[in-house]
Write a protein that holds these residues in place. Structure first.
Motif, short mmCIF file in Angstrom:
data_model
loop_
_atom_site.label_atom_id
_atom_site.label_comp_id
_atom_site.label_asym_id
_atom_site.label_seq_id
_atom_site.Cartn_x
_atom_site.Cartn_y
_atom_site.Cartn_z
N ARG A 90 0.79 -1.38 -0.15
CA ARG A 90 0.05 0.08 -0.23
C ARG A 90 0.83 1.33 -0.01
O ARG A 90 0.36 2.35 -0.22
N MET A 100 -6.16 1.26 -1.32
CA MET A 100 -6.70 0.01 -1.68
C MET A 100 -6.54 -0.87 -0.67
O MET A 100 -5.95 -0.23 0.68
N HIS A 101 -7.14 -1.88 -0.55
CA HIS A 101 -7.12 -2.66 0.82
C HIS A 101 -6.40 -3.84 0.46
O HIS A 101 -6.17 -4.40 -0.78
N SER A 102 -5.57 -4.30 1.46
CA SER A 102 -4.33 -5.23 1.26
C SER A 102 -4.55 -6.25 2.30
O SER A 102 -4.89 -6.07 3.42
N GLN A 121 -4.17 -7.24 -3.32
CA GLN A 121 -4.74 -5.92 -3.03
C GLN A 121 -5.94 -5.81 -3.74
O GLN A 121 -6.10 -6.49 -4.90
N ALA A 160 -9.92 -7.97 -2.07
CA ALA A 160 -8.72 -8.45 -1.62
C ALA A 160 -8.72 -9.68 -0.98
O ALA A 160 -7.82 -10.54 -1.47
#
Ligand code: GLY
Length: 431
Positions: free
Chosen positions: A306, A335-337, A397, A404
């Motif tokens: 990220r 973003m989601h990780s 991600q 994710a």
């Protein structure tokens, strides 16, 4: 820049992956690294079979390879003063010296540090072997649950959250009377349990300026729904939706700033990563559970993807006390990780080693990142053998947490290691 990275876990694979993206990097040497770091661009990254505690051999390597910067991954070399030795030889180091590493190396030191520095944490009493009878009486009268902590490093096993008085007394006696943790258990903290939600908060500092890295939430229990034994971490998610800008501002004001001030007041020149394990109580106030003088594992595998910008530039500035000269880093990518750990059969009590791991190329083809940890060379170049408890982490991600998760678990399904397991609910509290 010619750089040394110490360590061999998934955290170090992720660090090597990120540092190797820097246009400033000429060559990265990883000591000792793992098959994952060996598989990075061989023109820029090279494993060297030197143990992170072998300071004389590290100094020889630095001289032979004209290395000017060292990034230390794990805590043990920091606690044992490897950063001091390298600095004395003129090498800039990301990681505190022995004095600063006491924040992780001694829970007694860090508790006193927090209490003296006005840093919010749980109340605790400290006992040594001579005080066992008093400790027993104190524990017997303490409300439950109660937390028993060995003073020193104990490979993640030195903290017991006791639900019953008998459990607390057993932990106390294991540490103080039965020498279960050797020198690490010569002193013990008996600490009031803090209810709430856990948050892993990270900064990179040169001692004056601190840059916040993306936050994460770890999942320490071995099995789904937070069941089973405690582990080093079975997966991590970043960001954590409930970690609001207001909460982060409170953490900066009430915890990060006083921590750096207290370090300076004690004359400790702290340069490196600081990982603050927090408990955010039901009323929303953060308190420190523990400090670590390094990045988290597996949190690093979730947060580095990220981070935008040049991690090597940040590291070099932290090591040379010039972070204030850099432009403020941008916000983490929106973003989601998610990092999900694949563990060997029997982890954490007795991980089975030697099994053959396949499917790495197929997992990588999904677009997810695979960060290796407890792996060794396999029967073919495409395979590995399991070498340790946490074998690897898949990091994926997506635009949403659900995306994710879909990507991470899709990649995980490509991997085969007999008897291995992973949690299916990583990120369940992050949304
Ligand atoms: N995941 C927790 C730690 O690195 O200590």
């Amino acid at each position: 820049m010619r750089v040394l990275l110490l360590g061999s876990g998934g955290r170090e694979h992720a660090l090597a992956w990120k540092l190797a993206q820097s246009p400033r990097l000429e060559k990265l040497f990883v000591c000792p690294g793992n098959p994952g770091t060996a598989a990075l661009d061989p023109a820029r990254v090279e494993n060297k079979p030197i143990a992170p505690l072998d300071a004389p051999a590290l100094l020889d390597l630095c001289a032979a390879e004209q290395i000017t910067l060292c990034v230390v991954g794990p805590e043990q070399p920091l606690v044992e003063g490897v950063a001091d030795t390298l600095r004395a030889a003129g090498i800039a180091v990301v990681g505190p010296g022995r004095a600063g590493a006491q924040l992780e190396g001694s829970k007694v030191f860090s508790k006193r540090f927090m209490l003296e520095g006005g840093i919010p944490t749980a109340p605790a009493r400290i006992f040594d072997r001579a005080g066992l009878a008093e400790a027993r009486a104190f524990v017997g009268a303490h409300p439950l649950p109660v937390v028993i902590k060995a003073d020193g490093l104990a490979a993640g096993k030195g903290v017991v959250v006791a639900q019953t008085t008998d459990e607390a007394l057993t932990a106390l006696e294991d540490m103080l009377a039965h020498d279960r943790f050797g020198a690490a258990g010569q002193q013990v903290l008996v600490e009031t349990f803090m209810p709430g939600k856990e948050l892993s908060y990270f900064v990179l500092t040169d001692g004056q300026t601190a840059i916040a890295l993306p936050e994460a939430q770890d999942h320490k229990r071995a099995y789904d729904n937070d069941q089973g034994p405690n582990t080093g971490g079975m997966g991590a998610a970043s960001p954590v939706a409930w970690a609001s800008p207001d909460l982060k501002a409170t953490i900066e004001d009430e915890i990060v700033a006083p921590t750096l001030a207290a370090l300076r007041n004690q004359g400790i020149d702290y340069r490196g990563f600081l990982f603050i394990g927090l408990m955010v109580g039901p009323e929303g106030s953060p308190r420190v559970v523990e400090y670590n003088c390094r990045l988290g594992d597996p949190e690093t595998q979730a947060i580095l993807p990220r981070m935008e910008g040049d991690l090597l530039a940040l590291c070099a500035a932290a090591a040379t006390d010039t972070l204030a000269d850099l432009p403020l880093p941008g916000l983490p990518a929106p973003m989601h990780s998610l990092a999900v750990v694949l563990a060997a059969e029997g982890y954490p009590a007795k991980p089975k080693t030697g099994g053959v791991l396949t499917g790495l190329a197929e997992a990588a083809q999904t677009g997810a990142l695979v960060f290796e940890a407890g792996t060794g060379a396999g029967p073919t170049a495409a395979e590995r053998t399991a070498h340790g408890g946490r074998v690897l982490a898949v990091s994926a991600q997506g635009g949403t947490l659900a995306e994710a998760q879909r990507l991470a678990y899709g990649a995980m399904e490509q991997l085969r290691l007999p008897g291995s397991f992973y949690r299916k609910d990583i990120g369940h509290q992050a949304g």
